[in-house]
Design a protein around this motif. Structure first.
Motif, PDB file in Angstrom:
ATOM      1  N   ASP A   1       0.847  -1.191   0.000  1.00  0.00           N
ATOM      2  CA  ASP A   1       0.000   0.000   0.000  1.00  0.00           C
ATOM      3  C   ASP A   1       0.879   1.235   0.000  1.00  0.00           C
ATOM      4  OD1 ASP A   1      -2.218  -1.586   0.094  1.00  0.00           O
ATOM      5  OD2 ASP A   1      -2.614  -1.293   2.225  1.00  0.00           O
TER       6      ASP A   1
ATOM      7  N   SER B   1      -7.064  10.362  -9.550  1.00  0.00           N
ATOM      8  CA  SER B   1      -6.485   9.077  -9.149  1.00  0.00           C
ATOM      9  C   SER B   1      -5.980   8.294 -10.355  1.00  0.00           C
ATOM     10  CB  SER B   1      -7.525   8.242  -8.395  1.00  0.00           C
ATOM     11  OG  SER B   1      -8.647   8.001  -9.215  1.00  0.00           O
TER      12      SER B   1
ATOM     13  N   ILE C   1      -2.479   6.225 -11.051  1.00  0.00           N
ATOM     14  CA  ILE C   1      -2.479   4.798 -11.423  1.00  0.00           C
ATOM     15  C   ILE C   1      -1.683   4.572 -12.695  1.00  0.00           C
ATOM     16  CG2 ILE C   1      -3.988   2.964 -12.293  1.00  0.00           C
ATOM     17  CD1 ILE C   1      -6.065   3.834 -10.240  1.00  0.00           C
TER      18      ILE C   1
ATOM     19  N   TYR D   1      -5.447  -0.422  -7.469  1.00  0.00           N
ATOM     20  CA  TYR D   1      -6.715   0.301  -7.381  1.00  0.00           C
ATOM     21  C   TYR D   1      -6.669   1.206  -6.159  1.00  0.00           C
ATOM     22  CZ  TYR D   1      -7.860  -3.448  -4.025  1.00  0.00           C
ATOM     23  OH  TYR D   1      -7.834  -4.320  -2.973  1.00  0.00           O
ATOM     24  N   VAL D   2      -7.590   2.185  -6.140  1.00  0.00           N
ATOM     25  CA  VAL D   2      -7.705   3.111  -5.007  1.00  0.00           C
ATOM     26  C   VAL D   2      -8.325   2.350  -3.843  1.00  0.00           C
ATOM     27  CG1 VAL D   2      -8.701   5.245  -4.156  1.00  0.00           C
ATOM     28  CG2 VAL D   2      -7.891   5.108  -6.521  1.00  0.00           C
ATOM     29  N   TYR D   3      -7.624   2.317  -2.740  1.00  0.00           N
ATOM     30  CA  TYR D   3      -8.089   1.579  -1.578  1.00  0.00           C
ATOM     31  C   TYR D   3      -8.813   2.491  -0.576  1.00  0.00           C
ATOM     32  CZ  TYR D   3      -7.863  -1.248   2.686  1.00  0.00           C
ATOM     33  OH  TYR D   3      -8.180  -1.933   3.834  1.00  0.00           O
TER      34      TYR D   3
ATOM     35  N   GLN E   1      -9.663   6.991   0.382  1.00  0.00           N
ATOM     36  CA  GLN E   1      -9.514   8.428   0.159  1.00  0.00           C
ATOM     37  C   GLN E   1      -9.854   9.131   1.468  1.00  0.00           C
ATOM     38  OE1 GLN E   1     -11.260  10.172  -3.372  1.00  0.00           O
ATOM     39  NE2 GLN E   1     -11.798  12.038  -2.254  1.00  0.00           N
TER      40      GLN E   1
ATOM     41  N   LEU F   1      -4.739   9.834  -0.966  1.00  0.00           N
ATOM     42  CA  LEU F   1      -5.194   8.690  -1.754  1.00  0.00           C
ATOM     43  C   LEU F   1      -4.306   7.509  -1.453  1.00  0.00           C
ATOM     44  CD1 LEU F   1      -5.817  10.369  -5.242  1.00  0.00           C
ATOM     45  CD2 LEU F   1      -7.538   9.651  -3.576  1.00  0.00           C
ATOM     46  N   THR F   2      -4.915   6.408  -1.034  1.00  0.00           N
ATOM     47  CA  THR F   2      -4.167   5.179  -0.741  1.00  0.00           C
ATOM     48  C   THR F   2      -4.403   4.184  -1.865  1.00  0.00           C
ATOM     49  OG1 THR F   2      -4.414   5.519   1.633  1.00  0.00           O
ATOM     50  CG2 THR F   2      -3.824   3.303   0.898  1.00  0.00           C
ATOM     51  N   PHE F   3      -3.311   3.645  -2.415  1.00  0.00           N
ATOM     52  CA  PHE F   3      -3.397   2.694  -3.522  1.00  0.00           C
ATOM     53  C   PHE F   3      -2.917   1.341  -3.040  1.00  0.00           C
ATOM     54  CE2 PHE F   3      -2.994   6.857  -5.335  1.00  0.00           C
ATOM     55  CZ  PHE F   3      -3.896   6.862  -6.393  1.00  0.00           C
TER      56      PHE F   3
END
Length: 809
Positions: A724, A735, A739, A754-756, A758, A771-773
């Motif tokens: 992450d 986002s 990516i 993918y966006v995990y 916000q 934003l956590t990916f």
């Protein structure tokens, strides 16, 4: 169309069918003339008889009622309480006995009225359905036979057929025409109606009324006769009964005769009051643009010059084949008549009737085609009846404009051809007999027959029509049933059809309902909804600013071919809101049309969804509706095994979409459509706060290369690693931009990202977001080590930070 069997019996003997009318109805239906309803008028008026008042007393408990002792035949006397005032002892009256059912389903029962028993009812004309108003009970002539049934006395002991005549069988739009058909089907003799005339010697129609036909193309034949000294009066009972039995109103003896002959022979006629024909001149020509015409019912029309009219020296007096004018109709004091009997071209009458919205029995018949060869006979028949019922002198030397006789269609057909088409043996003898029975005048020419169709059979134009006639005459049931031999394998479905069917099945499985809208739309409404078409084009959907025009639209809502599927879906959403359905989701597969150098059509897939479901159990907040629709589209892309797609937000969204809640679909190298929420100002017009979202995609681009082969790869034995990364960035950073950079930096080792999560607020500055990916890495051949993963993670951070100016949280 209503048909009277008693009337039919005047021309062909069908008395045997009076006791079994359904058998005759089945015969007609099986030969292509569908009988929708059979009405026995005798049964309708059962238990209604002629009675005579023997004694009349006042009601003991009601001043306005009388108690009558009424004889109803065979010595039977009924006590009946009556409220009318126009009867007296000895009067002959109509009596509805207990068990009778009057028009309007009014059932007569044995009853007690103010303490006095009443065994029936004395009827008025209104109660019997003979008139709309009546001032008292119906008083009959002194010679009316007591006990005789009402239906027999009034000539209503008849059977009516409600006939559904197909547009090609114009020859059956009359009683004589149907009698002629029954004569053919049952091999019965046909009797023609009487038309003997007493013409005054030395009197000329042409000297009284002049005629000029300027438009012979639309009026190939026009005939007319002058009648002097008629007396307009109410019609006799037999004529009034016949026209009223088939749903027409009785006007007077002259007008009723023209209507009677039309329903008898299928040829409309018109009676002009000679006083109103200015200059005693009849002219058949096109109308003058802008002139006014007032029809018999008082409606005024403005003509544009394309209508065929009958005119005198000053103004139009009739719309040819459609309706007569108020300025020349028969009045109570009319004494001199000009009777018109003509053949007008069906296309001309049909166009005038439809354009002006005038539907008449005359236009109905002319627009399907009447018999031009029968004009003289029908004119004589009408004049015979007028002279018989209204008197007058018939003038000779009639007008009969017919410069170029219409030719009957003639062609060759053989019994072998009929046999091949019907799949049953047909020999020359039975074939020739059938042709003669149908009055088709067969003449042997080699192995075939030269067939000449009578002019009244407008439906017989080619040899295939003879196949149908032979089959009708010998019953369709006589054609043997035989399954065709299938020598070849069935033709496979077209590829596009199969793909679209699969698409439909998948979307229905996703809880969408398919919408089917017209390919036409209202130009102004569609343009108002779509707005700036350049903005729409930037989102992958092209709509031509000048849509394809419909030359003869039904109304303004169908004036052009649609350029987008969305206006139609918007109409569907409005309809659902109007009827209380506040949640739903639709899809439509159809064409959008346009024209540049040539006409074109583009297949499209469009969506509409509205409303939200409230989860009363968990109170769980769901994703916005626009993201739900976006997810459904992504599920479809995965079902199609598409690999390369992304969503992009362009600078200017289409006018009908919310600028911050819309995105274009970038698919395999180009933008092919969009998804977005309806603009708030457009929702205000619907007076709803429910979310409404739309999407439209280019279907051909979506299905290009489909169906894609399903490839199965080996399962890697190496472990997948999860990582992450959280970035703090400006609120305007998208986002998908992050990516894209993650994918480019990771190469083949990255399997999914993918966006995990916000996050906004907390310790973050205003206007910032976190934003956590979530990323999944895997090598197909070896286990990824921590050192390798750390280096890859550092590369991702440096790339994203340098390109977008974001920081790791």
């Amino acid at each position: 169309m209503q048909i009277s069997l008693k009337w039919i019996n005047d021309y062909v003997n069908i008395e045997n069918y009076f006791s079994k009318p359904q058998e005759l109805a089945d015969l007609l239906t099986n030969t292509g003339l569908e009988v929708e309803e059979v009405s026995d008028l005798g049964k309708r008026y059962a238990s209604i008889v002629i009675g005579q008042i023997l004694k009349l007393d006042k009601h003991p408990d009601a001043d306005r009622l009388t108690v009558c002792q009424v004889e109803t035949g065979s010595g039977s006397v009924q006590q009946i309480v009556c409220g009318a005032k126009n009867h007296k002892q000895g009067d002959k009256v109509m009596v509805a006995l207990p068990g009778a059912v009057l028009p309007g389903d009014f059932a007569i029962k044995q009853s007690v009225i103010r303490g006095v028993e009443s065994s029936g009812m004395l009827c008025s004309e209104k109660e019997l359905g003979l008139s709309e108003e009546s001032s008292g009970i119906m008083i009959l002539p002194e010679d009316a036979p007591v006990g005789e049934k009402f239906s027999l006395y009034k000539g209503l002991d008849d059977i009516l057929f409600e006939l559904k005549v197909t547009p090609n069988r114009a020859d059956c739009l009359s009683h004589f025409g149907l009698a002629r058909e029954l004569s053919n089907l049952l091999s019965l003799d046909l009797r023609y109606p009487e038309n003997e005339l007493q013409v005054e010697a030395g009197l000329s129609t042409k000297e009284c009324i002049s005629l000029e036909v300027k438009d012979a193309e639309n009026c190939p034949r026009y005939a007319g006769r002058f009648i002097e000294g008629v007396k307009v009066a109410p019609s006799p009972a037999w004529l009034r009964t016949r026209v009223e039995a088939i749903g027409l109103n009785s006007i007077n003896n002259v007008v009723d005769v023209t209507n009677y002959v039309m329903m008898e022979m299928g040829q409309p006629l018109h009676a002009f009051d000679q006083r109103e024909i200015k200059g005693n001149s009849i002219l058949v020509d096109k109308a003058q643009a802008g002139e006014k015409f007032t029809s018999l019912d008082g409606t005024e029309y403005t003509l544009d010059g394309s209508e065929l009219v009958i005119r005198d020296q000053e103004r139009p007096v009739a719309l040819a084949g459609v309706v007569g004018g108020k300025n020349s109709g028969v009045q109570d004091d009319t004494t001199n008549l000009f009777i018109e009997c003509a053949y007008f071209k069906p296309e001309s009458v049909r166009k005038t009737s439809r354009k002006l919205g005038i539907e008449t029995d005359s236009a109905y018949r002319f627009s399907r085609g009447v018999d031009p060869s029968g004009i003289s006979f029908v004119l004589d028949r009408c004049c015979h009846l007028i002279q018989k019922l209204a008197g007058g002198k018939l003038y000779g030397d009639i007008h009969d404009f017919y410069p170029k006789g219409l030719e009957a269609k003639s062609f060759l057909v053989s019994s072998d051809y009929i046999s091949q088409r019907l799949g049953m043996p047909v020999d020359d003898e039975s074939f020739e007999k059938a042709l003669a029975q149908l009055k088709l005048k067969p003449v042997k020419e080699g192995q075939s027959y030269r067939v000449t169709a009578p002019l009244y059979r407008v439906d017989i134009e080619r040899k295939e029509d003879i196949v149908e006639e032979y089959a009708r005459l010998h019953s369709y049931d006589a054609i043997p049933e035989k399954m065709p031999e299938l020598a070849l394998e069935p033709t496979p479905h077209e590829k596009d059809y199969e793909l679209q069917r699969s698409l439909r099945e998948f979307l229905v499985g996703q809880n969408f309902t398919e919408a089917l809208n017209y390919n036409f739309e209202n130009k102004l409404k569609a343009s108002s909804f779509l707005g700036d078409l350049d903005k729409l084009k930037a989102y992958g959907i092209t709509a031509n600013p000048e849509p394809v025009q419909i030359l003869n639209p039904l109304n303004e809502d169908f004036s052009v071919m649609r350029t987008s599927l969305l206006p139609g879906l918007m109409k569907n959403v409005e309809h659902n809101f109007r009827y209380g359905r506040h949640k739903g989701q639709l899809f439509e597969i159809g064409y959008a049309f346009g024209r540049d150098s040539k006409f074109g059509q583009d297949p499209r897939l469009a969506f509409a969804a509205w409303g939200e479901t409230l989860d009363l159990w968990t109170k769980k907040e769901k994703a916005p509706l626009v993201l739900q629709l976006k997810e459904s589209i992504e599920s479809l892309l995965k079902e199609l095994r598409a690999k390369s797609w992304s969503w992009k937000q362009e600078a200017d969204a289409p006018d009908f979409l919310h600028p911050g809640r819309s995105a274009a679909l970038f698919f395999e190298g180009k933008i092919i459509g969009f998804v977005g929420e309806l603009h708030p100002r457009m929702k205000e017009a619907l007076k709803t706060k429910e979310p409404i979202v739309f999407a439209e995609l280019q279907l051909d681009a979506l299905l290009r290369g489909q169906p894609k082969a399903f490839r199965v790869g080996g399962v890697s034995r190496m472990q997948m690693v999860e990582r992450d990364l959280a970035f703090v960035c400006d609120g305007a950073v998208r986002s998908d931009s992050i990516i894209d950079l993650i994918k480019k930096s990771s190469g083949k080792l990255l399997k999914e990202v993918y966006v995990y999560d916000q996050f906004e607020g907390g310790s973050l500055k205003e206007g910032q977001k976190s934003l956590t990916f979530r990323m999944y890495f895997q090598d197909e051949n070896e286990t990824l080590e921590e050192k390798q993963l750390s280096a890859l993670q550092e590369k991702i951070i440096q790339t994203v930070s340098s390109k977008l100016g974001v920081n790791v949280r």
